[in-house]
Design a protein around this motif. Structure first.
Motif, PDB file in Angstrom:
ATOM      1  N   ARG A 139      40.771  37.571  57.864  1.00 15.68           N
ATOM      2  CA  ARG A 139      39.353  37.781  58.197  1.00 15.68           C
ATOM      3  C   ARG A 139      38.427  36.813  57.465  1.00 15.68           C
ATOM      4  NH1 ARG A 139      41.319  43.230  59.020  1.00 15.68           N
ATOM      5  NH2 ARG A 139      40.929  43.728  61.206  1.00 15.68           N
ATOM      6  N   CYS A 140      38.959  36.088  56.509  1.00 17.44           N
ATOM      7  CA  CYS A 140      38.183  35.045  55.833  1.00 17.44           C
ATOM      8  C   CYS A 140      38.093  33.772  56.672  1.00 17.44           C
ATOM      9  CB  CYS A 140      38.806  34.695  54.479  1.00 17.44           C
ATOM     10  SG  CYS A 140      38.643  35.971  53.238  1.00 17.44           S
ATOM     11  N   LEU A 141      38.899  33.662  57.706  1.00 18.86           N
ATOM     12  CA  LEU A 141      39.002  32.419  58.464  1.00 18.86           C
ATOM     13  C   LEU A 141      37.660  31.838  58.911  1.00 18.86           C
ATOM     14  CD1 LEU A 141      40.790  30.241  59.740  1.00 18.86           C
ATOM     15  CD2 LEU A 141      40.882  31.673  61.790  1.00 18.86           C
ATOM     16  N   PRO A 142      36.755  32.615  59.502  1.00 17.50           N
ATOM     17  CA  PRO A 142      35.521  31.989  60.004  1.00 17.50           C
ATOM     18  C   PRO A 142      34.680  31.287  58.932  1.00 17.50           C
ATOM     19  CG  PRO A 142      35.784  34.182  60.926  1.00 17.50           C
ATOM     20  CD  PRO A 142      36.826  34.026  59.850  1.00 17.50           C
ATOM     21  N   ARG A 143      34.809  31.711  57.671  1.00 16.16           N
ATOM     22  CA  ARG A 143      33.955  31.126  56.630  1.00 16.16           C
ATOM     23  C   ARG A 143      34.734  30.708  55.392  1.00 16.16           C
ATOM     24  NH1 ARG A 143      28.425  34.454  56.538  1.00 16.16           N
ATOM     25  NH2 ARG A 143      27.824  32.543  55.511  1.00 16.16           N
ATOM     26  N   TYR A 144      36.028  30.449  55.540  1.00 15.25           N
ATOM     27  CA  TYR A 144      36.864  30.177  54.375  1.00 15.25           C
ATOM     28  C   TYR A 144      36.420  28.949  53.590  1.00 15.25           C
ATOM     29  CZ  TYR A 144      39.394  26.380  56.698  1.00 15.25           C
ATOM     30  OH  TYR A 144      39.716  25.209  57.310  1.00 15.25           O
ATOM     31  N   GLN A 145      35.804  27.980  54.254  1.00 16.52           N
ATOM     32  CA  GLN A 145      35.397  26.773  53.534  1.00 16.52           C
ATOM     33  C   GLN A 145      34.213  27.012  52.603  1.00 16.52           C
ATOM     34  OE1 GLN A 145      35.046  23.724  56.559  1.00 16.52           O
ATOM     35  NE2 GLN A 145      37.177  23.138  56.217  1.00 16.52           N
ATOM     36  N   GLU A 146      33.585  28.161  52.743  1.00 15.56           N
ATOM     37  CA  GLU A 146      32.487  28.521  51.843  1.00 15.56           C
ATOM     38  C   GLU A 146      33.014  29.143  50.539  1.00 15.56           C
ATOM     39  OE1 GLU A 146      29.473  30.814  53.879  1.00 15.56           O
ATOM     40  OE2 GLU A 146      29.959  29.755  55.741  1.00 15.56           O
ATOM     41  N   ILE A 147      34.291  29.499  50.527  1.00 15.33           N
ATOM     42  CA  ILE A 147      34.915  30.050  49.317  1.00 15.33           C
ATOM     43  C   ILE A 147      35.453  28.858  48.543  1.00 15.33           C
ATOM     44  CG2 ILE A 147      36.625  31.662  48.400  1.00 15.33           C
ATOM     45  CD1 ILE A 147      36.638  32.965  51.241  1.00 15.33           C
ATOM     46  N   ARG A 148      34.659  28.345  47.647  1.00 15.17           N
ATOM     47  CA  ARG A 148      35.018  27.087  46.991  1.00 15.17           C
ATOM     48  C   ARG A 148      34.890  27.187  45.476  1.00 15.17           C
ATOM     49  NH1 ARG A 148      33.218  22.572  49.081  1.00 15.17           N
ATOM     50  NH2 ARG A 148      33.180  23.384  51.179  1.00 15.17           N
ATOM     51  N   ASN A 149      35.741  26.396  44.827  1.00 10.72           N
ATOM     52  CA  ASN A 149      35.706  26.249  43.369  1.00 10.72           C
ATOM     53  C   ASN A 149      35.820  27.585  42.633  1.00 10.72           C
ATOM     54  OD1 ASN A 149      35.315  23.433  43.731  1.00 10.72           O
ATOM     55  ND2 ASN A 149      33.145  23.815  44.085  1.00 10.72           N
ATOM     56  N   LYS A 150      36.734  28.406  43.080  1.00  9.97           N
ATOM     57  CA  LYS A 150      36.958  29.717  42.461  1.00  9.97           C
ATOM     58  C   LYS A 150      38.292  29.740  41.733  1.00  9.97           C
ATOM     59  CE  LYS A 150      33.307  31.587  44.326  1.00  9.97           C
ATOM     60  NZ  LYS A 150      32.135  31.816  43.521  1.00  9.97           N
ATOM     61  N   MET A 151      38.339  30.532  40.673  1.00  7.04           N
ATOM     62  CA  MET A 151      39.578  30.777  39.942  1.00  7.04           C
ATOM     63  C   MET A 151      40.181  32.076  40.474  1.00  7.04           C
ATOM     64  SD  MET A 151      38.581  29.929  35.984  1.00  7.04           S
ATOM     65  CE  MET A 151      37.552  31.378  35.880  1.00  7.04           C
ATOM     66  N   PHE A 152      41.492  32.068  40.675  1.00  7.25           N
ATOM     67  CA  PHE A 152      42.177  33.241  41.216  1.00  7.25           C
ATOM     68  C   PHE A 152      43.315  33.680  40.301  1.00  7.25           C
ATOM     69  CE2 PHE A 152      40.163  31.599  44.974  1.00  7.25           C
ATOM     70  CZ  PHE A 152      39.925  32.701  45.772  1.00  7.25           C
ATOM     71  N   TYR A 153      43.440  34.975  40.169  1.00  3.65           N
ATOM     72  CA  TYR A 153      44.598  35.602  39.549  1.00  3.65           C
ATOM     73  C   TYR A 153      45.243  36.490  40.602  1.00  3.65           C
ATOM     74  CZ  TYR A 153      43.170  34.198  34.879  1.00  3.65           C
ATOM     75  OH  TYR A 153      42.846  33.463  33.770  1.00  3.65           O
ATOM     76  N   TYR A 154      46.564  36.600  40.534  1.00  5.76           N
ATOM     77  CA  TYR A 154      47.286  37.501  41.418  1.00  5.76           C
ATOM     78  C   TYR A 154      47.815  38.666  40.596  1.00  5.76           C
ATOM     79  CZ  TYR A 154      47.806  33.075  44.035  1.00  5.76           C
ATOM     80  OH  TYR A 154      47.602  31.873  44.657  1.00  5.76           O
ATOM     81  N   ILE A 155      47.719  39.845  41.172  1.00  2.00           N
ATOM     82  CA  ILE A 155      48.349  41.034  40.603  1.00  2.00           C
ATOM     83  C   ILE A 155      49.322  41.538  41.658  1.00  2.00           C
ATOM     84  CG2 ILE A 155      48.020  43.407  39.851  1.00  2.00           C
ATOM     85  CD1 ILE A 155      45.292  42.564  38.741  1.00  2.00           C
ATOM     86  N   PRO A 161      38.679  25.160  49.333  1.00  2.39           N
ATOM     87  CA  PRO A 161      38.284  23.971  48.563  1.00  2.39           C
ATOM     88  C   PRO A 161      38.115  24.271  47.069  1.00  2.39           C
ATOM     89  CG  PRO A 161      36.900  24.231  50.519  1.00  2.39           C
ATOM     90  CD  PRO A 161      37.710  25.482  50.387  1.00  2.39           C
ATOM     91  N   GLY A 162      38.855  23.559  46.253  1.00  2.00           N
ATOM     92  CA  GLY A 162      38.709  23.670  44.802  1.00  2.00           C
ATOM     93  C   GLY A 162      39.277  24.941  44.192  1.00  2.00           C
ATOM     94  N   ALA A 163      40.045  25.736  44.942  1.00  2.00           N
ATOM     95  CA  ALA A 163      40.619  26.975  44.399  1.00  2.00           C
ATOM     96  C   ALA A 163      41.667  26.648  43.343  1.00  2.00           C
ATOM     97  CB  ALA A 163      41.238  27.794  45.517  1.00  2.00           C
ATOM     98  N   GLN A 164      41.693  27.477  42.289  1.00  2.00           N
ATOM     99  CA  GLN A 164      42.656  27.291  41.206  1.00  2.00           C
ATOM    100  C   GLN A 164      43.403  28.591  40.943  1.00  2.00           C
ATOM    101  OE1 GLN A 164      40.993  25.621  37.557  1.00  2.00           O
ATOM    102  NE2 GLN A 164      39.157  25.146  38.731  1.00  2.00           N
ATOM    103  N   GLU A 165      44.717  28.511  40.965  1.00  2.00           N
ATOM    104  CA  GLU A 165      45.525  29.655  40.556  1.00  2.00           C
ATOM    105  C   GLU A 165      45.587  29.649  39.035  1.00  2.00           C
ATOM    106  OE1 GLU A 165      50.187  30.664  40.380  1.00  2.00           O
ATOM    107  OE2 GLU A 165      49.470  30.063  42.364  1.00  2.00           O
TER     108      GLU A 165
END
Length: 129
Positions: free
Chosen positions: A52-68, A94-98
């Motif tokens: 469901r993020c597909l239509p606006r996924y390019q707006e999710i940029r330069n974020k740090m992510f952790y997985y649980i 764009p710019g996502a960091q695990e």
């Protein structure tokens, strides 16, 4: 503080949900993707969120992510396919960091996670961001 926590646990107070809450107690400016492993993959709730993020996924940029990740199987390798799917999602942002993974493997029954090392690790990781 900017925190986005997506807990795909279908059980309120489930193991993934509890670890997400622990992480949030100390977290700041981060995104968390928390999912139980179902049949060696992410569950449908997490997949639906990602899709469901597909239509606006390019707006999710330069974020740090952790997985649980929580799973009944005690081996971390039980989460390999799940992590591959989450990494595929991040490759598109764009710019996502695990930044890290918290493994709640070997947690099947409700409340198992309270006795698991991941419980403290989730809190400490969130606190140390």
């Amino acid at each position: 503080m900017k925190v986005l926590a997506v807990s795909a646990s279908p059980r309120d107070g489930g193991n993934s949900d509890v670890l997400c809450d622990q992480f949030l107690k100390g977290a700041a400016d981060v995104s968390i993707l928390a999912t139980p492993v179902y049949f060696y993959s992410m569950n449908a709730q997490m997949k639906a969120f990602i899709d469901r993020c597909l239509p606006r996924y390019q707006e999710i940029r330069n974020k740090m992510f952790y997985y649980i990740i929580t799973a009944a199987d005690p081996q971390h390798s039980a989460a390999d396919e799940t992590i591959a799917g989450l990494r595929g999602y991040l490759r598109c942002l764009p710019g996502a960091q695990e930044k890290g993974i918290i493994y709640g493997t070997g947690t099947w029954d409700l409340n198992d996670v309270y006795r698991h090392p991941a419980f403290d690790k989730a809190y400490e990781t969130g606190k140390n961001i």
